[in-house]
Scaffold this motif. Structure first.
Motif, PDB file in Angstrom:
ATOM      1  N   MET A  76      78.959  29.927  21.499  1.00 42.39           N
ATOM      2  CA  MET A  76      79.215  29.124  22.855  1.00 42.39           C
ATOM      3  C   MET A  76      79.203  27.507  22.552  1.00 42.39           C
ATOM      4  O   MET A  76      78.766  27.148  21.501  1.00 42.39           O
ATOM      5  CB  MET A  76      78.065  29.453  23.795  1.00 42.39           C
ATOM      6  N   ARG A  77      79.808  26.978  23.633  1.00 41.80           N
ATOM      7  CA  ARG A  77      79.927  25.364  23.588  1.00 41.80           C
ATOM      8  C   ARG A  77      78.400  25.028  24.213  1.00 41.80           C
ATOM      9  O   ARG A  77      77.998  25.364  25.425  1.00 41.80           O
ATOM     10  CB  ARG A  77      81.043  24.818  24.420  1.00 41.80           C
ATOM     11  N   ALA A  78      77.949  24.114  23.412  1.00 39.94           N
ATOM     12  CA  ALA A  78      76.605  23.612  23.957  1.00 39.94           C
ATOM     13  C   ALA A  78      76.458  22.059  23.739  1.00 39.94           C
ATOM     14  O   ALA A  78      77.107  21.604  22.513  1.00 39.94           O
ATOM     15  CB  ALA A  78      75.466  24.310  23.444  1.00 39.94           C
ATOM     16  N   ILE A  79      75.788  21.519  24.453  1.00 38.65           N
ATOM     17  CA  ILE A  79      75.315  20.031  23.972  1.00 38.65           C
ATOM     18  C   ILE A  79      73.842  19.915  23.375  1.00 38.65           C
ATOM     19  O   ILE A  79      72.935  20.827  23.743  1.00 38.65           O
ATOM     20  CB  ILE A  79      75.179  19.088  25.344  1.00 38.65           C
ATOM     21  N   SER A  80      73.936  19.305  22.314  1.00 40.02           N
ATOM     22  CA  SER A  80      72.720  19.416  21.298  1.00 40.02           C
ATOM     23  C   SER A  80      72.415  17.891  21.115  1.00 40.02           C
ATOM     24  O   SER A  80      73.210  17.032  20.600  1.00 40.02           O
ATOM     25  CB  SER A  80      72.801  20.373  20.237  1.00 40.02           C
ATOM     26  N   TYR A  81      71.011  17.575  20.806  1.00 44.01           N
ATOM     27  CA  TYR A  81      70.609  16.365  20.168  1.00 44.01           C
ATOM     28  C   TYR A  81      69.524  16.865  19.005  1.00 44.01           C
ATOM     29  O   TYR A  81      68.589  17.564  19.444  1.00 44.01           O
ATOM     30  CB  TYR A  81      70.272  15.376  21.125  1.00 44.01           C
ATOM     31  N   SER A  82      69.234  15.897  18.052  1.00 37.90           N
ATOM     32  CA  SER A  82      68.300  16.421  16.967  1.00 37.90           C
ATOM     33  C   SER A  82      67.292  15.161  16.724  1.00 37.90           C
ATOM     34  O   SER A  82      66.681  15.313  15.837  1.00 37.90           O
ATOM     35  CB  SER A  82      69.055  16.685  15.726  1.00 37.90           C
ATOM     36  N   ARG A  83      67.607  14.264  17.431  1.00 36.68           N
ATOM     37  CA  ARG A  83      66.767  12.823  17.526  1.00 36.68           C
ATOM     38  C   ARG A  83      66.832  12.137  18.913  1.00 36.68           C
ATOM     39  O   ARG A  83      67.720  12.400  19.500  1.00 36.68           O
ATOM     40  CB  ARG A  83      67.088  12.150  16.502  1.00 36.68           C
ATOM     41  N   PRO A  84      65.831  11.525  19.387  1.00 38.55           N
ATOM     42  CA  PRO A  84      65.779  10.958  20.563  1.00 38.55           C
ATOM     43  C   PRO A  84      66.345   9.739  20.507  1.00 38.55           C
ATOM     44  O   PRO A  84      66.750   9.095  19.396  1.00 38.55           O
ATOM     45  CB  PRO A  84      64.166  10.488  20.761  1.00 38.55           C
ATOM     46  N   GLY A  85      67.195   9.223  21.761  1.00 34.00           N
ATOM     47  CA  GLY A  85      67.835   8.192  21.558  1.00 34.00           C
ATOM     48  C   GLY A  85      68.685   8.018  22.899  1.00 34.00           C
ATOM     49  O   GLY A  85      68.504   8.661  23.845  1.00 34.00           O
ATOM     50  N   GLY A  86      69.822   7.060  22.810  1.00 29.52           N
ATOM     51  CA  GLY A  86      70.709   6.864  23.865  1.00 29.52           C
ATOM     52  C   GLY A  86      71.682   8.126  24.051  1.00 29.52           C
ATOM     53  O   GLY A  86      71.621   8.984  23.378  1.00 29.52           O
ATOM     54  N   PRO A  87      72.726   7.970  24.828  1.00 28.53           N
ATOM     55  CA  PRO A  87      73.297   9.060  25.209  1.00 28.53           C
ATOM     56  C   PRO A  87      74.180   9.443  24.173  1.00 28.53           C
ATOM     57  O   PRO A  87      74.933  10.505  24.042  1.00 28.53           O
ATOM     58  CB  PRO A  87      74.225   8.571  26.574  1.00 28.53           C
ATOM     59  N   ASP A  88      74.398   8.468  23.082  1.00 22.06           N
ATOM     60  CA  ASP A  88      75.249   8.881  21.976  1.00 22.06           C
ATOM     61  C   ASP A  88      74.854   9.862  21.109  1.00 22.06           C
ATOM     62  O   ASP A  88      75.391  10.292  20.184  1.00 22.06           O
ATOM     63  CB  ASP A  88      75.515   7.627  21.346  1.00 22.06           C
ATOM     64  N   VAL A  89      73.468  10.301  21.340  1.00 20.12           N
ATOM     65  CA  VAL A  89      72.772  11.305  20.455  1.00 20.12           C
ATOM     66  C   VAL A  89      73.335  12.634  20.735  1.00 20.12           C
ATOM     67  O   VAL A  89      73.060  13.554  20.181  1.00 20.12           O
ATOM     68  CB  VAL A  89      71.210  11.201  20.291  1.00 20.12           C
ATOM     69  N   LEU A  90      74.123  12.528  22.011  1.00 19.12           N
ATOM     70  CA  LEU A  90      74.229  14.061  22.489  1.00 19.12           C
ATOM     71  C   LEU A  90      75.763  14.503  21.911  1.00 19.12           C
ATOM     72  O   LEU A  90      76.581  13.848  21.893  1.00 19.12           O
ATOM     73  CB  LEU A  90      74.553  13.986  24.011  1.00 19.12           C
ATOM     74  N   ASP A  91      75.514  15.715  21.139  1.00 20.49           N
ATOM     75  CA  ASP A  91      76.733  15.925  20.607  1.00 20.49           C
ATOM     76  C   ASP A  91      77.212  17.449  21.225  1.00 20.49           C
ATOM     77  O   ASP A  91      76.495  18.399  21.567  1.00 20.49           O
ATOM     78  CB  ASP A  91      76.435  16.330  19.113  1.00 20.49           C
ATOM     79  N   LEU A  92      78.491  17.710  21.320  1.00 18.14           N
ATOM     80  CA  LEU A  92      79.166  18.941  21.697  1.00 18.14           C
ATOM     81  C   LEU A  92      79.215  19.937  20.411  1.00 18.14           C
ATOM     82  O   LEU A  92      79.761  19.437  19.620  1.00 18.14           O
ATOM     83  CB  LEU A  92      80.325  18.800  22.221  1.00 18.14           C
ATOM     84  N   VAL A  93      78.436  21.066  20.519  1.00 20.35           N
ATOM     85  CA  VAL A  93      78.382  21.848  19.191  1.00 20.35           C
ATOM     86  C   VAL A  93      78.878  23.276  19.825  1.00 20.35           C
ATOM     87  O   VAL A  93      78.909  23.682  20.895  1.00 20.35           O
ATOM     88  CB  VAL A  93      77.044  21.827  18.585  1.00 20.35           C
ATOM     89  N   ASP A  94      79.179  24.122  18.589  1.00 16.84           N
ATOM     90  CA  ASP A  94      79.259  25.496  18.676  1.00 16.84           C
ATOM     91  C   ASP A  94      78.016  26.042  18.215  1.00 16.84           C
ATOM     92  O   ASP A  94      77.802  25.810  17.149  1.00 16.84           O
ATOM     93  CB  ASP A  94      80.550  25.910  17.927  1.00 16.84           C
TER      94      ASP A  94
END
Ligand SMILES: NC(=O)c1ccc[n+]([C@@H]2O[C@H](COP(=O)([O-])OP(=O)(O)OC[C@H]3O[C@@H](n4cnc5c(N)ncnc54)[C@H](OP(=O)(O)O)[C@@H]3O)[C@@H](O)[C@H]2O)c1
Length: 337
Positions: free
Chosen positions: A1-19
């Motif tokens: 599935m497509r999901a947004i994920s982040y692996s460290r706290p931070g600004g909006p740029d930590v948000l990645d679109l992943v499979d």
């Protein structure tokens, strides 16, 4: 599935679109194929500061979609039901910025067939918070329903905000007299569209004098977004056995309350955090909010004082930024786009 994920706290740029693999529901859980994810300030605040844990985290607490699988012990007939989801990301990895989420069954609430997914995704955090604020006063019932606030007066500070809008809509459904404050003519128009009877521009008018004209004996509860700024005024207009329900620290982190003045009405200064409210109060809030929705009393969109701003899933970072920058209305993510 497509999901947004982040692996460290931070600004909006930590948000990645992943499979990601589609998550499996465990015992007592349901899996929801999401249509919309709702964005609230809590989502960018926790993304900014809280450790997402190993394995990454999908943000956003609120959402709406269709149950497509259930775990052990959950009624299989729920599959295919349209639901709204609350607190999906609270102490869990699977928020709603994804094509699927998994939540405990009680956190997926049946939406009627005619209720839009946009409305469903706008409910959780704002409406459950508003319910708590409208029911904590000693002088008020702990449930909301048509007529439950007849003869009562509610003050909503910041009626064009998402929680403010929810408080106005729920209080109107319960037949309260609703007074609200705003900072501009545009926001006044939105607060009136939500259903407020009396809208006070706190930049132009004397808030205490205006409220005293409407409610000479004071108001029963104050839904307070900025206690640090408004405590002085709140203390002057709170009525007998009323409550100032402080749900945010917008405008300042500390509050000064005139003790003697508040002893007179036996006022309650109540802090509110939706995640940790007592379990019974949360359960009643979910039931009452859902009843208001099924009653057709809760709406979203410009006509309801809550303009919608919809982003595709890949632009979740922009959606978070919009909320952080104070977007007026409701920010949603169409997870199918
Ligand atoms: N405790 C909880 O469980 C809980 C739950 C939900 C949200 N929150 C918090 O509550 C806050 C608001 O959330 P939201 O989603 O409603 O945000 P929002 O949609 O941005 O609304 C905030 C509103 O507050 C108004 N406001 C700010 N200062 C004010 C003041 N001194 N007097 C009157 N109104 C004022 C703003 O308008 P103007 O600045 O133009 O007046 C704006 O309309 C956020 O800090 C959020 O994190 C807490």
């Amino acid at each position: 599935m497509r999901a947004i994920s982040y692996s460290r706290p931070g600004g909006p740029d930590v948000l990645d679109l992943v499979d990601r693999p589609v998550p499996e529901p465990g015992p007592g859980e349901v899996r929801v194929r999401l249509a919309f994810s709702g964005v609230n300030p809590t989502d960018w605040k926790s993304r900014s500061t809280a450790d997402p844990g190993s394995g990454g985290k999908t943000p956003n607490q609120d959402g709406a979609g269709t149950v497509d699988a259930v775990g052990a012990g959950v009624e299989p007939a729920l599959v295919g039901e349209r639901v709204w989801v609350w607190e999906a990301a609270y102490q869990r990895a699977f928020g709603t910025a994804a094509e699927y989420t998994v939540v405990p069954a009680r956190q997926a609430v049946l939406l009627g067939p005619d209720v839009s997914f946009e409305l469903g995704a706008a409910l959780g955090i704002p409406f459950l918070t508003a319910h708590r604020c409208l029911t904590v006063a000693e002088s008020l019932p702990d449930r909301l329903s048509p007529g439950s606030l007849t003869g009562r007066t509610v003050l909503v500070q910041g009626g064009a905000g998402a929680v403010g809008n929810a408080a106005i809509q729920l209080a109107r459904w319960a037949d309260a007299t609703v007074i609200t404050t705003v900072s501009s003519p545009r926001k006044a128009q939105l607060a009136a569209a939500a259903g407020a009877f009396h809208v006070i521009d706190y930049r132009q008018q004397d808030v205490v004098a205006e409220i005293r004209k409407i409610a000479p004996h004071g108001v029963d509860t104050i839904v307070e977004v900025s206690a640090a700024v408004n405590a002085g005024a709140d203390a002057q207009v709170i009525g007998m056995h009323g409550a100032v329900a402080m749900y945010a620290d917008d405008g300042g982190a500390e509050v000064t309350v005139p003790v003697r003045l508040q002893m007179g009405p036996n006022a309650r200064w109540q802090f509110v955090l939706v995640y940790t409210e007592p379990a019974r109060a949360k359960a009643l809030a979910v039931e009452d909010v859902n009843a208001a929705v099924l009653d057709g009393a809760v709406r979203v969109g410009e006509d309801a004082g809550l303009p919608l701003h919809v982003f595709p899933l890949a632009e979740t970072a922009q959606a978070h930024s919009a909320v952080q920058d104070g977007a007026v209305g409701k920010v949603l993510i169409d997870v199918t786009q």
